[in-house]
Design a protein around this motif. Structure first.
Motif, PDB file in Angstrom:
ATOM      1  N   ASN A 196      35.044 -77.476 -61.685  1.00  0.00           N
ATOM      2  CA  ASN A 196      35.631 -76.264 -61.101  1.00  0.00           C
ATOM      3  C   ASN A 196      35.087 -75.905 -59.723  1.00  0.00           C
ATOM      4  O   ASN A 196      35.139 -74.744 -59.336  1.00  0.00           O
ATOM      5  CB  ASN A 196      35.471 -75.076 -62.053  1.00  0.00           C
ATOM      6  N   LYS A 197      34.537 -76.849 -59.005  1.00  0.00           N
ATOM      7  CA  LYS A 197      34.064 -76.588 -57.645  1.00  0.00           C
ATOM      8  C   LYS A 197      34.626 -77.646 -56.711  1.00  0.00           C
ATOM      9  O   LYS A 197      34.662 -78.818 -57.045  1.00  0.00           O
ATOM     10  CB  LYS A 197      32.531 -76.615 -57.570  1.00  0.00           C
ATOM     11  N   PRO A 198      35.053 -77.211 -55.527  1.00  0.00           N
ATOM     12  CA  PRO A 198      35.472 -78.208 -54.530  1.00  0.00           C
ATOM     13  C   PRO A 198      34.272 -79.021 -54.059  1.00  0.00           C
ATOM     14  O   PRO A 198      33.126 -78.586 -54.227  1.00  0.00           O
ATOM     15  CB  PRO A 198      36.056 -77.364 -53.402  1.00  0.00           C
ATOM     16  N   GLN A 199      34.562 -80.168 -53.484  1.00  0.00           N
ATOM     17  CA  GLN A 199      33.482 -81.064 -53.078  1.00  0.00           C
ATOM     18  C   GLN A 199      33.779 -81.670 -51.709  1.00  0.00           C
ATOM     19  O   GLN A 199      34.922 -81.958 -51.384  1.00  0.00           O
ATOM     20  CB  GLN A 199      33.332 -82.173 -54.120  1.00  0.00           C
ATOM     21  N   VAL A 200      32.719 -81.852 -50.929  1.00  0.00           N
ATOM     22  CA  VAL A 200      32.793 -82.554 -49.649  1.00  0.00           C
ATOM     23  C   VAL A 200      31.924 -83.798 -49.784  1.00  0.00           C
ATOM     24  O   VAL A 200      30.751 -83.702 -50.124  1.00  0.00           O
ATOM     25  CB  VAL A 200      32.280 -81.669 -48.484  1.00  0.00           C
TER      26      VAL A 200
ATOM     27  N   LYS B 223      24.605 -78.705 -40.868  1.00  0.00           N
ATOM     28  CA  LYS B 223      23.373 -77.921 -41.010  1.00  0.00           C
ATOM     29  C   LYS B 223      23.591 -76.479 -40.577  1.00  0.00           C
ATOM     30  O   LYS B 223      23.003 -75.556 -41.137  1.00  0.00           O
ATOM     31  CB  LYS B 223      22.240 -78.539 -40.184  1.00  0.00           C
ATOM     32  N   GLU B 224      24.459 -76.290 -39.590  1.00  0.00           N
ATOM     33  CA  GLU B 224      24.709 -74.958 -39.068  1.00  0.00           C
ATOM     34  C   GLU B 224      25.663 -74.138 -39.941  1.00  0.00           C
ATOM     35  O   GLU B 224      25.414 -72.968 -40.204  1.00  0.00           O
ATOM     36  CB  GLU B 224      25.287 -75.076 -37.655  1.00  0.00           C
ATOM     37  N   ILE B 225      26.749 -74.763 -40.414  1.00  0.00           N
ATOM     38  CA  ILE B 225      27.763 -73.961 -41.101  1.00  0.00           C
ATOM     39  C   ILE B 225      27.748 -74.062 -42.620  1.00  0.00           C
ATOM     40  O   ILE B 225      28.247 -73.166 -43.293  1.00  0.00           O
ATOM     41  CB  ILE B 225      29.191 -74.290 -40.591  1.00  0.00           C
ATOM     42  N   PHE B 226      27.176 -75.112 -43.196  1.00  0.00           N
ATOM     43  CA  PHE B 226      27.291 -75.292 -44.637  1.00  0.00           C
ATOM     44  C   PHE B 226      26.485 -74.304 -45.481  1.00  0.00           C
ATOM     45  O   PHE B 226      26.871 -74.036 -46.616  1.00  0.00           O
ATOM     46  CB  PHE B 226      26.966 -76.732 -45.055  1.00  0.00           C
ATOM     47  N   PRO B 227      25.381 -73.732 -44.989  1.00  0.00           N
ATOM     48  CA  PRO B 227      24.656 -72.776 -45.834  1.00  0.00           C
ATOM     49  C   PRO B 227      25.520 -71.617 -46.348  1.00  0.00           C
ATOM     50  O   PRO B 227      25.261 -71.078 -47.419  1.00  0.00           O
ATOM     51  CB  PRO B 227      23.529 -72.272 -44.925  1.00  0.00           C
ATOM     52  N   LYS B 228      26.573 -71.254 -45.632  1.00  0.00           N
ATOM     53  CA  LYS B 228      27.483 -70.198 -46.088  1.00  0.00           C
ATOM     54  C   LYS B 228      28.222 -70.589 -47.361  1.00  0.00           C
ATOM     55  O   LYS B 228      28.670 -69.726 -48.107  1.00  0.00           O
ATOM     56  CB  LYS B 228      28.549 -69.903 -45.015  1.00  0.00           C
ATOM     57  N   TYR B 229      28.358 -71.884 -47.593  1.00  0.00           N
ATOM     58  CA  TYR B 229      29.147 -72.380 -48.712  1.00  0.00           C
ATOM     59  C   TYR B 229      28.292 -72.925 -49.854  1.00  0.00           C
ATOM     60  O   TYR B 229      28.821 -73.483 -50.801  1.00  0.00           O
ATOM     61  CB  TYR B 229      30.129 -73.453 -48.205  1.00  0.00           C
ATOM     62  N   GLU B 230      26.978 -72.787 -49.739  1.00  0.00           N
ATOM     63  CA  GLU B 230      26.043 -73.223 -50.781  1.00  0.00           C
ATOM     64  C   GLU B 230      26.439 -72.574 -52.101  1.00  0.00           C
ATOM     65  O   GLU B 230      26.649 -71.375 -52.178  1.00  0.00           O
ATOM     66  CB  GLU B 230      24.668 -72.730 -50.426  1.00  0.00           C
ATOM     67  N   GLY B 231      26.570 -73.362 -53.141  1.00  0.00           N
ATOM     68  CA  GLY B 231      26.933 -72.857 -54.449  1.00  0.00           C
ATOM     69  C   GLY B 231      28.436 -72.736 -54.671  1.00  0.00           C
ATOM     70  O   GLY B 231      28.887 -72.648 -55.802  1.00  0.00           O
ATOM     71  N   LYS B 232      29.218 -72.739 -53.587  1.00  0.00           N
ATOM     72  CA  LYS B 232      30.674 -72.641 -53.697  1.00  0.00           C
ATOM     73  C   LYS B 232      31.330 -74.015 -53.553  1.00  0.00           C
ATOM     74  O   LYS B 232      32.342 -74.297 -54.175  1.00  0.00           O
ATOM     75  CB  LYS B 232      31.231 -71.710 -52.623  1.00  0.00           C
ATOM     76  N   ILE B 233      30.758 -74.818 -52.673  1.00  0.00           N
ATOM     77  CA  ILE B 233      31.267 -76.168 -52.406  1.00  0.00           C
ATOM     78  C   ILE B 233      30.099 -77.137 -52.561  1.00  0.00           C
ATOM     79  O   ILE B 233      29.005 -76.883 -52.057  1.00  0.00           O
ATOM     80  CB  ILE B 233      31.853 -76.278 -50.980  1.00  0.00           C
ATOM     81  N   ILE B 234      30.339 -78.246 -53.231  1.00  0.00           N
ATOM     82  CA  ILE B 234      29.294 -79.251 -53.434  1.00  0.00           C
ATOM     83  C   ILE B 234      29.367 -80.275 -52.300  1.00  0.00           C
ATOM     84  O   ILE B 234      30.436 -80.819 -52.022  1.00  0.00           O
ATOM     85  CB  ILE B 234      29.466 -79.942 -54.788  1.00  0.00           C
TER      86      ILE B 234
ATOM     87  N   ASP C 178      39.497 -80.925 -53.828  1.00  0.00           N
ATOM     88  CA  ASP C 178      39.624 -79.589 -54.403  1.00  0.00           C
ATOM     89  C   ASP C 178      38.874 -79.528 -55.728  1.00  0.00           C
ATOM     90  O   ASP C 178      38.235 -80.499 -56.143  1.00  0.00           O
ATOM     91  CB  ASP C 178      41.097 -79.189 -54.545  1.00  0.00           C
ATOM     92  N   ALA C 179      38.958 -78.398 -56.417  1.00  0.00           N
ATOM     93  CA  ALA C 179      38.193 -78.191 -57.653  1.00  0.00           C
ATOM     94  C   ALA C 179      38.615 -79.154 -58.761  1.00  0.00           C
ATOM     95  O   ALA C 179      37.841 -79.413 -59.681  1.00  0.00           O
ATOM     96  CB  ALA C 179      38.340 -76.751 -58.118  1.00  0.00           C
ATOM     97  N   THR C 180      39.820 -79.708 -58.683  1.00  0.00           N
ATOM     98  CA  THR C 180      40.280 -80.659 -59.699  1.00  0.00           C
ATOM     99  C   THR C 180      39.879 -82.094 -59.371  1.00  0.00           C
ATOM    100  O   THR C 180      40.123 -82.994 -60.157  1.00  0.00           O
ATOM    101  CB  THR C 180      41.815 -80.586 -59.854  1.00  0.00           C
ATOM    102  N   GLY C 181      39.307 -82.315 -58.186  1.00  0.00           N
ATOM    103  CA  GLY C 181      38.902 -83.652 -57.768  1.00  0.00           C
ATOM    104  C   GLY C 181      39.952 -84.379 -56.954  1.00  0.00           C
ATOM    105  O   GLY C 181      39.779 -85.539 -56.599  1.00  0.00           O
ATOM    106  N   LYS C 182      41.056 -83.706 -56.644  1.00  0.00           N
ATOM    107  CA  LYS C 182      42.128 -84.303 -55.843  1.00  0.00           C
ATOM    108  C   LYS C 182      41.762 -84.238 -54.361  1.00  0.00           C
ATOM    109  O   LYS C 182      41.303 -83.213 -53.873  1.00  0.00           O
ATOM    110  CB  LYS C 182      43.428 -83.540 -56.091  1.00  0.00           C
ATOM    111  N   GLN C 183      41.988 -85.354 -53.664  1.00  0.00           N
ATOM    112  CA  GLN C 183      41.687 -85.395 -52.229  1.00  0.00           C
ATOM    113  C   GLN C 183      42.662 -84.509 -51.469  1.00  0.00           C
ATOM    114  O   GLN C 183      43.868 -84.670 -51.554  1.00  0.00           O
ATOM    115  CB  GLN C 183      41.755 -86.834 -51.714  1.00  0.00           C
TER     116      GLN C 183
END
Length: 133
Positions: free
Chosen positions: A41-45, A64-75, A107-112
């Motif tokens: 249930n989490k999107p992934q990069v 390094k600059e922008i990803f801390p905002k998405y910690e815990g929301k996006i893997i 996305d959260a389902t694993g679809k690209q």
């Protein structure tokens, strides 16, 4: 004769040692690959990168600059392509990676959802992450 031999050895040895040092430092800073249990249930990069790539370094700075905002929301999974492990090779094959940096957004389902090859601007990356969230 000895000086020539030493000079030739240094010419070949220094680049090899420098390469080994660079690839080792990149492998130790990469995040471990995400497992199936923590991607639910989490999107992934997925970011394919190399220590010897200037565009990869640019993208690393952006993340390094922008990803801390998405910690815990996006893997975020960082895969250094030069490490040669079976996991890395299987991921390269699975996503048909032919150049670095390659960034795959799932996305959260694993679809690209999106595939980025090469470096992009910070604002564009941030907009893509916002849309993925």
């Amino acid at each position: 004769m000895k000086k020539n031999l030493i000079t030739i050895l240094l010419i070949f040895a220094v680049p090899v040692i420098a390469y080994m040092a660079l690839t080792k430092s990149a492998a130790t800073t990469a995040q471990p690959a995400a497992t199936a249990t923590n991607t639910a249930n989490k999107p992934q990069v997925i970011k394919f990168t190399s220590a010897m790539c200037l565009d990869c370094q640019k993208m690393n700075d952006i993340f390094k600059e922008i990803f801390p905002k998405y910690e815990g929301k996006i893997i975020l999974t960082e895969i250094p392509v030069q490490d040669g492990t079976s996991f890395t090779n299987s991921q390269i094959e699975k996503y048909s990676v032919t150049l670095v940096p390659t960034i795959i957004l799932l996305d959260a389902t694993g679809k690209q959802v999106k595939r980025i090859e090469g470096a992009i601007e910070k604002e564009e990356m941030e907009n893509l992450l916002k849309g993925l969230e």
